[in-house]
Write an enzyme that holds these catalytic residues in place. Structure first.
Site, PDB file in Angstrom:
ATOM      1  N   TYR A  14      -8.026 -16.170 -11.364  1.00  0.00           N
ATOM      2  CA  TYR A  14      -8.859 -16.391 -12.542  1.00  0.00           C
ATOM      3  C   TYR A  14      -9.497 -15.114 -13.077  1.00  0.00           C
ATOM      4  O   TYR A  14     -10.101 -15.133 -14.153  1.00  0.00           O
ATOM      5  CB  TYR A  14      -9.937 -17.433 -12.251  1.00  0.00           C
ATOM      6  CG  TYR A  14      -9.396 -18.843 -12.093  1.00  0.00           C
ATOM      7  CD1 TYR A  14      -8.088 -19.157 -12.414  1.00  0.00           C
ATOM      8  CD2 TYR A  14     -10.205 -19.857 -11.618  1.00  0.00           C
ATOM      9  CE1 TYR A  14      -7.595 -20.434 -12.267  1.00  0.00           C
ATOM     10  CE2 TYR A  14      -9.728 -21.157 -11.470  1.00  0.00           C
ATOM     11  CZ  TYR A  14      -8.422 -21.431 -11.787  1.00  0.00           C
ATOM     12  OH  TYR A  14      -7.945 -22.707 -11.641  1.00  0.00           O
ATOM     13  N   LYS A  72      -1.881 -18.190   1.000  1.00  0.00           N
ATOM     14  CA  LYS A  72      -0.416 -18.217   1.039  1.00  0.00           C
ATOM     15  C   LYS A  72       0.077 -16.850   1.485  1.00  0.00           C
ATOM     16  O   LYS A  72       0.900 -16.199   0.823  1.00  0.00           O
ATOM     17  CB  LYS A  72       0.157 -18.608  -0.322  1.00  0.00           C
ATOM     18  CG  LYS A  72       0.072 -20.093  -0.621  1.00  0.00           C
ATOM     19  CD  LYS A  72       0.865 -20.959   0.359  1.00  0.00           C
ATOM     20  CE  LYS A  72       2.351 -20.806   0.169  1.00  0.00           C
ATOM     21  NZ  LYS A  72       3.115 -21.691   1.112  1.00  0.00           N
ATOM     22  N   ASP A  83      -0.702 -25.115   1.189  1.00  0.00           N
ATOM     23  CA  ASP A  83      -0.034 -26.413   1.108  1.00  0.00           C
ATOM     24  C   ASP A  83      -0.340 -27.269   2.328  1.00  0.00           C
ATOM     25  O   ASP A  83      -0.575 -28.482   2.217  1.00  0.00           O
ATOM     26  CB  ASP A  83       1.480 -26.233   0.917  1.00  0.00           C
ATOM     27  CG  ASP A  83       2.077 -25.146   1.805  1.00  0.00           C
ATOM     28  OD1 ASP A  83       1.318 -24.420   2.473  1.00  0.00           O
ATOM     29  OD2 ASP A  83       3.318 -25.010   1.814  1.00  0.00           O
ATOM     30  N   ASP A 131     -10.152 -23.975  -6.438  1.00  0.00           N
ATOM     31  CA  ASP A 131     -10.306 -24.885  -7.576  1.00  0.00           C
ATOM     32  C   ASP A 131      -9.482 -26.146  -7.355  1.00  0.00           C
ATOM     33  O   ASP A 131      -9.940 -27.276  -7.603  1.00  0.00           O
ATOM     34  CB  ASP A 131      -9.849 -24.161  -8.848  1.00  0.00           C
ATOM     35  CG  ASP A 131     -10.242 -24.894 -10.121  1.00  0.00           C
ATOM     36  OD1 ASP A 131     -11.036 -25.848 -10.047  1.00  0.00           O
ATOM     37  OD2 ASP A 131      -9.758 -24.503 -11.192  1.00  0.00           O
ATOM     38  N   ASP A 152     -10.894 -30.318  -5.603  1.00  0.00           N
ATOM     39  CA  ASP A 152     -10.647 -31.589  -6.280  1.00  0.00           C
ATOM     40  C   ASP A 152      -9.891 -32.560  -5.381  1.00  0.00           C
ATOM     41  O   ASP A 152     -10.137 -33.770  -5.409  1.00  0.00           O
ATOM     42  CB  ASP A 152      -9.857 -31.356  -7.570  1.00  0.00           C
ATOM     43  CG  ASP A 152     -10.735 -30.881  -8.715  1.00  0.00           C
ATOM     44  OD1 ASP A 152     -11.792 -30.288  -8.438  1.00  0.00           O
ATOM     45  OD2 ASP A 152     -10.361 -31.102  -9.888  1.00  0.00           O
TER      46      ASP A 152
END
Length: 351
Positions: A128, A182, A214, A238, A242
């Site tokens: 971001y 990752k 993941d 982010d 959620d």
């Protein structure tokens, strides 16, 4: 009694309604003295002025207030010509206040929660950092992922210090910090993990753990009780926060703090839900819990705990019940009143 000066950003959509609910709960606390000062920012402000927040407002947030209580901002139709959102202020506040740690608790509102962990998301770098800065043409676009040693060190230190204040993972009571990345694919994430490991050696009392992003997404759903504190890059945080919210009842139940060394602001995890604006159907729980996080940051842990206990009590007793879409059965105002009533029931000093 210390008077606290709090900037209040009502935001867009349901923001003004749920911020009002949080302020109502804060005013009901005994032994507190508040000055609430409204500040304009968001999509409506952008539509009127061409800026989501004025430089003068940002300067006041830096210099005049003890903390910032912010409602959700943004409207889906308010966009830049490139299609990105125009009315949001997260980038302005995170970099302008140097609020590098985005702290997102994920906790079940049950008597003995099986899910109780905190995601600490690096807030000023990562993918971001390319917001508004991507390059390209009509055939290709590129956004860069930025990871610096200073940025990783300070957010990882924050995560380990936070773990020291907690009771450990629900599964085993072990205080641990899980690095999510990752690193098996991208060098920037491999660097994030290597700096994490360096910092972790300074906290021998806290278990250091690792997950690929993941696998973390899977385990947050399949075995969330093993997590205590998780730390990760901005974009991954982010997404996974959620995912976590979905396992405890939805985004409407989750709050977030954005914390730096000198400044901080507090908000619900969800967006502005403009279709619910003005209907008295928005769930104010996330905003109320954001106010509790603000109290913790200000050092009033007793009051913060009182709000969290009142919210939990209101849900456990059925005073607040959610419809299928996540709206409180009695409405926004009734949910706020139920939390105030729970405060009163649990502490006779509440007025």
């Amino acid at each position: 009694m210390t008077r606290r000066r709090i900037a209040v950003i009502p935001g867009d959509g349901i923001g003004p309604e749920i911020v009002q609910a949080a302020v109502q709960v804060l005013r009901a606390l005994p032994g507190t003295d508040w000055e609430f000062h409204p500040e304009e920012a968001g999509a409506v402000h952008f539509r009127r002025t061409g800026a989501a927040m004025s430089p003068a407002t940002l300067e006041r947030l830096r210099t005049e207030y003890d903390a910032v209580l912010k409602g959700p901002v943004g409207l889906p139709e308010v966009r830049h010509p490139d299609g990105t959102e125009a009315g949001v202020v997260s980038g302005i506040l995170r970099t302008g206040l140097n609020a590098y740690a985005n702290v997102r608790p994920v906790t079940e509102l049950t008597a003995e929660p099986r899910i109780d962990y905190v995601i600490v998301r690096e807030n000023t770098e990562g993918l971001y950092a390319s917001r508004g800065l991507g390059v390209g043409n009509d055939r290709v676009r590129v956004d860069q992922l930025l990871v610096t040693r200073e940025g990783v060190e300070r957010v990882v230190h924050y995560a380990f210090r936070l773990a020291r204040t907690r009771c450990g993972a629900p599964a085993d009571g072990v205080r641990r910090v899980t690095c999510v990345d990752k690193s098996n694919v991208l060098r920037s994430y491999a660097f994030f993990r290597s700096v994490f490991d360096e910092v972790a050696r300074q906290y021998p009392d806290i278990e250091a753990d690792h997950r690929y992003a993941d696998a973390a997404g899977h385990d947050l759903v399949a075995a969330p009780e093993q997590f205590d504190v998780l730390v990760m890059e901005n974009f991954i945080g982010d997404i996974l926060s959620d995912v976590g919210a979905a396992t405890v009842g939805g985004l409407g139940l989750c709050a977030a703090a954005n914390i730096g060394d000198r400044h901080a602001y507090f908000e619900p995890m969800h967006g502005s839900a403009p279709t619910l604006a003005g209907t008295d159907r928005a769930n104010p729980t996330g905003q109320i819990l954001a106010a509790a996080m603000m109290l913790d940051h200000l050092g009033d842990h007793e009051a913060a705990g009182a709000i969290r206990r009142a919210v939990r009590h209101a849900y456990l007793t059925g005073a607040v019940q959610l419809r299928g879409a996540g709206s409180p059965a009695g409405g926004t105002r009734a949910a706020a009143a139920a939390v105030v009533a729970a405060l009163r029931e649990l502490d006779h000093r509440v007025t």
